[in-house]
Scaffold this motif. Structure first.
Motif, PDB file in Angstrom:
ATOM      1  N   ALA A   1       0.811  -1.218   0.000  1.00  0.00           N
ATOM      2  CA  ALA A   1       0.000   0.000   0.000  1.00  0.00           C
ATOM      3  C   ALA A   1       0.847   1.272   0.000  1.00  0.00           C
ATOM      4  O   ALA A   1       0.450   2.282  -0.589  1.00  0.00           O
ATOM      5  N   GLY A   2       2.013   1.258   0.613  1.00  0.00           N
ATOM      6  CA  GLY A   2       2.836   2.451   0.654  1.00  0.00           C
ATOM      7  C   GLY A   2       3.861   2.534  -0.455  1.00  0.00           C
ATOM      8  O   GLY A   2       4.643   3.483  -0.518  1.00  0.00           O
ATOM      9  N   SER A   3       3.837   1.554  -1.357  1.00  0.00           N
ATOM     10  CA  SER A   3       4.829   1.499  -2.434  1.00  0.00           C
ATOM     11  C   SER A   3       4.281   2.167  -3.700  1.00  0.00           C
ATOM     12  O   SER A   3       3.067   2.285  -3.875  1.00  0.00           O
ATOM     13  N   SER A   4       5.186   2.587  -4.559  1.00  0.00           N
ATOM     14  CA  SER A   4       4.769   3.173  -5.838  1.00  0.00           C
ATOM     15  C   SER A   4       5.215   2.323  -7.020  1.00  0.00           C
ATOM     16  O   SER A   4       5.143   2.756  -8.164  1.00  0.00           O
ATOM     17  N   THR A   5       5.662   1.089  -6.752  1.00  0.00           N
ATOM     18  CA  THR A   5       6.188   0.238  -7.822  1.00  0.00           C
ATOM     19  C   THR A   5       5.417  -1.076  -7.906  1.00  0.00           C
ATOM     20  O   THR A   5       5.995  -2.156  -7.856  1.00  0.00           O
ATOM     21  N   TRP A   6       4.113  -0.966  -8.000  1.00  0.00           N
ATOM     22  CA  TRP A   6       3.285  -2.160  -8.169  1.00  0.00           C
ATOM     23  C   TRP A   6       2.195  -1.876  -9.204  1.00  0.00           C
ATOM     24  O   TRP A   6       1.861  -0.732  -9.495  1.00  0.00           O
ATOM     25  N   ILE A   7       1.665  -2.955  -9.736  1.00  0.00           N
ATOM     26  CA  ILE A   7       0.536  -2.867 -10.651  1.00  0.00           C
ATOM     27  C   ILE A   7      -0.346  -4.085 -10.408  1.00  0.00           C
ATOM     28  O   ILE A   7       0.147  -5.193 -10.182  1.00  0.00           O
ATOM     29  N   SER A   8      -1.651  -3.866 -10.392  1.00  0.00           N
ATOM     30  CA  SER A   8      -2.597  -4.943 -10.104  1.00  0.00           C
ATOM     31  C   SER A   8      -3.454  -5.216 -11.331  1.00  0.00           C
ATOM     32  O   SER A   8      -3.828  -4.300 -12.061  1.00  0.00           O
ATOM     33  N   SER A   9      -3.765  -6.493 -11.539  1.00  0.00           N
ATOM     34  CA  SER A   9      -4.605  -6.892 -12.664  1.00  0.00           C
ATOM     35  C   SER A   9      -5.594  -7.957 -12.185  1.00  0.00           C
ATOM     36  O   SER A   9      -5.530  -8.419 -11.040  1.00  0.00           O
ATOM     37  N   THR A  10      -6.504  -8.339 -13.054  1.00  0.00           N
ATOM     38  CA  THR A  10      -7.444  -9.424 -12.769  1.00  0.00           C
ATOM     39  C   THR A  10      -7.484 -10.346 -13.985  1.00  0.00           C
ATOM     40  O   THR A  10      -7.026  -9.988 -15.064  1.00  0.00           O
ATOM     41  N   LYS A  11      -8.042 -11.504 -13.814  1.00  0.00           N
ATOM     42  CA  LYS A  11      -8.349 -12.313 -14.980  1.00  0.00           C
ATOM     43  C   LYS A  11      -9.534 -11.685 -15.714  1.00  0.00           C
ATOM     44  O   LYS A  11     -10.228 -10.815 -15.187  1.00  0.00           O
ATOM     45  N   VAL A  12      -9.765 -12.135 -16.940  1.00  0.00           N
ATOM     46  CA  VAL A  12     -10.725 -11.473 -17.830  1.00  0.00           C
ATOM     47  C   VAL A  12     -11.661 -12.486 -18.474  1.00  0.00           C
ATOM     48  O   VAL A  12     -11.208 -13.531 -18.945  1.00  0.00           O
ATOM     49  N   VAL A  13     -12.945 -12.180 -18.501  1.00  0.00           N
ATOM     50  CA  VAL A  13     -13.881 -12.928 -19.332  1.00  0.00           C
ATOM     51  C   VAL A  13     -13.870 -12.266 -20.708  1.00  0.00           C
ATOM     52  O   VAL A  13     -14.232 -11.102 -20.852  1.00  0.00           O
ATOM     53  N   VAL A  14     -13.404 -12.986 -21.717  1.00  0.00           N
ATOM     54  CA  VAL A  14     -13.317 -12.461 -23.081  1.00  0.00           C
ATOM     55  C   VAL A  14     -14.541 -12.944 -23.854  1.00  0.00           C
ATOM     56  O   VAL A  14     -14.754 -14.149 -24.009  1.00  0.00           O
ATOM     57  N   ASP A  15     -15.352 -12.005 -24.310  1.00  0.00           N
ATOM     58  CA  ASP A  15     -16.583 -12.334 -25.022  1.00  0.00           C
ATOM     59  C   ASP A  15     -16.342 -12.378 -26.525  1.00  0.00           C
ATOM     60  O   ASP A  15     -15.932 -11.380 -27.128  1.00  0.00           O
ATOM     61  N   PHE A  16     -16.595 -13.554 -27.122  1.00  0.00           N
ATOM     62  CA  PHE A  16     -16.541 -13.737 -28.561  1.00  0.00           C
ATOM     63  C   PHE A  16     -17.970 -13.845 -29.097  1.00  0.00           C
ATOM     64  O   PHE A  16     -18.928 -13.908 -28.335  1.00  0.00           O
ATOM     65  N   ALA A  17     -18.097 -13.904 -30.407  1.00  0.00           N
ATOM     66  CA  ALA A  17     -19.425 -13.977 -31.009  1.00  0.00           C
ATOM     67  C   ALA A  17     -20.147 -15.270 -30.640  1.00  0.00           C
ATOM     68  O   ALA A  17     -21.381 -15.297 -30.596  1.00  0.00           O
ATOM     69  N   HIS A  18     -19.398 -16.341 -30.367  1.00  0.00           N
ATOM     70  CA  HIS A  18     -20.020 -17.644 -30.130  1.00  0.00           C
ATOM     71  C   HIS A  18     -19.651 -18.233 -28.766  1.00  0.00           C
ATOM     72  O   HIS A  18     -19.694 -19.451 -28.593  1.00  0.00           O
ATOM     73  N   GLY A  19     -19.299 -17.414 -27.830  1.00  0.00           N
ATOM     74  CA  GLY A  19     -18.975 -17.933 -26.516  1.00  0.00           C
ATOM     75  C   GLY A  19     -17.983 -17.046 -25.788  1.00  0.00           C
ATOM     76  O   GLY A  19     -17.642 -15.952 -26.252  1.00  0.00           O
ATOM     77  N   SER A  20     -17.527 -17.492 -24.652  1.00  0.00           N
ATOM     78  CA  SER A  20     -16.600 -16.725 -23.828  1.00  0.00           C
ATOM     79  C   SER A  20     -15.490 -17.625 -23.312  1.00  0.00           C
ATOM     80  O   SER A  20     -15.670 -18.837 -23.182  1.00  0.00           O
ATOM     81  N   GLU A  21     -14.349 -17.025 -23.026  1.00  0.00           N
ATOM     82  CA  GLU A  21     -13.235 -17.730 -22.411  1.00  0.00           C
ATOM     83  C   GLU A  21     -12.661 -16.854 -21.312  1.00  0.00           C
ATOM     84  O   GLU A  21     -12.785 -15.628 -21.357  1.00  0.00           O
ATOM     85  N   THR A  22     -12.045 -17.485 -20.320  1.00  0.00           N
ATOM     86  CA  THR A  22     -11.384 -16.754 -19.257  1.00  0.00           C
ATOM     87  C   THR A  22      -9.888 -16.753 -19.513  1.00  0.00           C
ATOM     88  O   THR A  22      -9.271 -17.808 -19.647  1.00  0.00           O
ATOM     89  N   TRP A  23      -9.316 -15.553 -19.613  1.00  0.00           N
ATOM     90  CA  TRP A  23      -7.890 -15.370 -19.869  1.00  0.00           C
ATOM     91  C   TRP A  23      -7.264 -14.583 -18.730  1.00  0.00           C
ATOM     92  O   TRP A  23      -7.954 -13.807 -18.077  1.00  0.00           O
ATOM     93  N   PRO A  24      -5.956 -14.681 -18.502  1.00  0.00           N
ATOM     94  CA  PRO A  24      -5.052 -15.674 -19.091  1.00  0.00           C
ATOM     95  C   PRO A  24      -5.321 -17.058 -18.532  1.00  0.00           C
ATOM     96  O   PRO A  24      -5.821 -17.204 -17.411  1.00  0.00           O
ATOM     97  N   ARG A  25      -4.990 -18.060 -19.301  1.00  0.00           N
ATOM     98  CA  ARG A  25      -5.275 -19.430 -18.888  1.00  0.00           C
ATOM     99  C   ARG A  25      -4.406 -19.858 -17.717  1.00  0.00           C
ATOM    100  O   ARG A  25      -4.840 -20.626 -16.858  1.00  0.00           O
ATOM    101  N   ALA A  26      -3.176 -19.394 -17.695  1.00  0.00           N
ATOM    102  CA  ALA A  26      -2.250 -19.748 -16.616  1.00  0.00           C
ATOM    103  C   ALA A  26      -2.084 -18.571 -15.669  1.00  0.00           C
ATOM    104  O   ALA A  26      -2.128 -17.415 -16.085  1.00  0.00           O
ATOM    105  N   ALA A  27      -1.902 -18.850 -14.394  1.00  0.00           N
ATOM    106  CA  ALA A  27      -1.730 -17.795 -13.401  1.00  0.00           C
ATOM    107  C   ALA A  27      -0.415 -17.047 -13.645  1.00  0.00           C
ATOM    108  O   ALA A  27       0.563 -17.611 -14.147  1.00  0.00           O
ATOM    109  N   TYR A  28      -0.415 -15.775 -13.298  1.00  0.00           N
ATOM    110  CA  TYR A  28       0.806 -14.971 -13.401  1.00  0.00           C
ATOM    111  C   TYR A  28       1.874 -15.564 -12.488  1.00  0.00           C
ATOM    112  O   TYR A  28       1.620 -15.910 -11.339  1.00  0.00           O
ATOM    113  N   ASP A  29       3.086 -15.675 -13.009  1.00  0.00           N
ATOM    114  CA  ASP A  29       4.200 -16.261 -12.254  1.00  0.00           C
ATOM    115  C   ASP A  29       5.093 -15.141 -11.714  1.00  0.00           C
ATOM    116  O   ASP A  29       5.866 -14.545 -12.466  1.00  0.00           O
ATOM    117  N   PRO A  30       5.003 -14.831 -10.410  1.00  0.00           N
ATOM    118  CA  PRO A  30       5.800 -13.724  -9.861  1.00  0.00           C
ATOM    119  C   PRO A  30       7.288 -13.993  -9.820  1.00  0.00           C
ATOM    120  O   PRO A  30       8.082 -13.069  -9.601  1.00  0.00           O
TER     121      PRO A  30
END
Length: 297
Positions: free
Chosen positions: A83-112
């Motif tokens: 919380a007190g640092s200025s050198t971080w970035i946060s993200s989430t996984k994503v539901v990607v909507d296509f014309a014929h369905g959806s997928e959750t990306w990224p498939r593999a977890a982020y490797d720190p």
């Protein structure tokens, strides 16, 4: 944005046109309009410069947040002691909507244990959706784009290019990625990424990946660049990307497998086109597996 469970103190809406927009009557919502044509990064940096809060999050107009997205990210950052640092970035996984369905990306977890650049470029599976941190997933300190500004002259891969610059220029950068898909990404419409030609994609890769490791560079060529070659639909384009990827990099097995599959599919399509006419009304196969959905508002 205003429906987030975490308090939102200001929302800067940046438009590139004179089109009328229906905005809520709320003092936190402020409109900035560019009459001349500007790109996405120019809009994002304009919003950043007008912000007064400590944290910034981007949201493209065709994407959507889950109501708890910011709350979950802020809590995760605090629990990680950042919380007190200025050198971080946060993200989430994503539901990607296509014309014929959806997928959750990224498939593999982020490797720190690996760099952000390595996570973004390297391919560990044949399927698409291996590395995906679009701008609408991001939350970060306002000081971060002040230290490494987004390139306002760039017309493609704007978020990927910025993340690569952060990885290369911010020592000790910490990336957090929530395992839940708290962002929806629209891959149905005619977004900027779908208008990128193979030639422009190759120009970008040659410039921005020149300092990447041979493995990362090769994986990107035979993965992402090959996707643009496949979309262009020419065997010469796909074979050219395959050849250049092997020449400038050392791609891993997953990337080679993806590229071989793309070339094989191109061969089958070309042969099929030579022996029969395509049938009218034919639909593409379903794009993705079932994912946990949450309702659009």
């Amino acid at each position: 944005m205003l429906g987030q469970t975490h308090p939102v103190t200001e929302v800067h809406v940046v438009l590139n046109s004179e089109t009328d927009v229906d905005l809520p009557s709320d003092p936190r919502v402020r409109l900035l309009r560019y009459l001349e044509r500007r790109n996405g990064n120019a809009a994002r940096m304009a919003g950043v410069r007008r912000c007064t809060g400590d944290l910034v999050a981007f949201l493209d107009d065709d994407d959507l947040w889950h109501p708890t997205k910011i709350e979950r990210q802020v809590r995760d950052v605090a629990e990680a002691g950042l919380a007190g640092s200025s050198t971080w970035i946060s993200s989430t996984k994503v539901v990607v909507d296509f014309a014929h369905g959806s997928e959750t990306w990224p498939r593999a977890a982020y490797d720190p244990s690996r760099s952000l650049e390595n996570n973004l470029l390297r391919r560990h599976r044949v399927q698409r959706g291996q590395a995906f941190l679009p701008s609408s997933t991001l939350l970060f300190p306002r000081s971060l784009p002040a230290t490494v500004p987004l390139d306002e002259g760039l017309s493609l891969h704007q978020d990927l290019s910025w993340l690569l610059q952060l990885s290369r220029n911010v020592p000790g950068l910490v990336v957090r990625q929530l395992d839940d898909a708290l962002t929806r990404y629209d891959a149905i419409g005619d977004g900027v990424s779908r208008s990128i030609s193979l030639a422009r994609e190759l120009d970008w890769a040659r410039e921005y990946l020149s300092s990447s490791t041979p493995r990362d560079r090769g994986d990107y060529y035979l993965g992402s660049v090959m996707t643009y070659a496949r979309r262009q639909g020419t065997m010469s384009g796909m074979l050219g990307v395959f050849s250049e990827g092997l020449r400038v990099g050392r791609p891993g097995a997953a990337a080679v497998g993806y590229a071989c599959g793309a070339v094989a599919a191109g061969v089958v399509k070309a042969v099929a086109a030579g022996v029969r006419q395509p049938r009218r009304g034919r639909t593409e196969p379903d794009e993705g597996a079932e994912v946990r959905q949450w309702a659009r508002r």
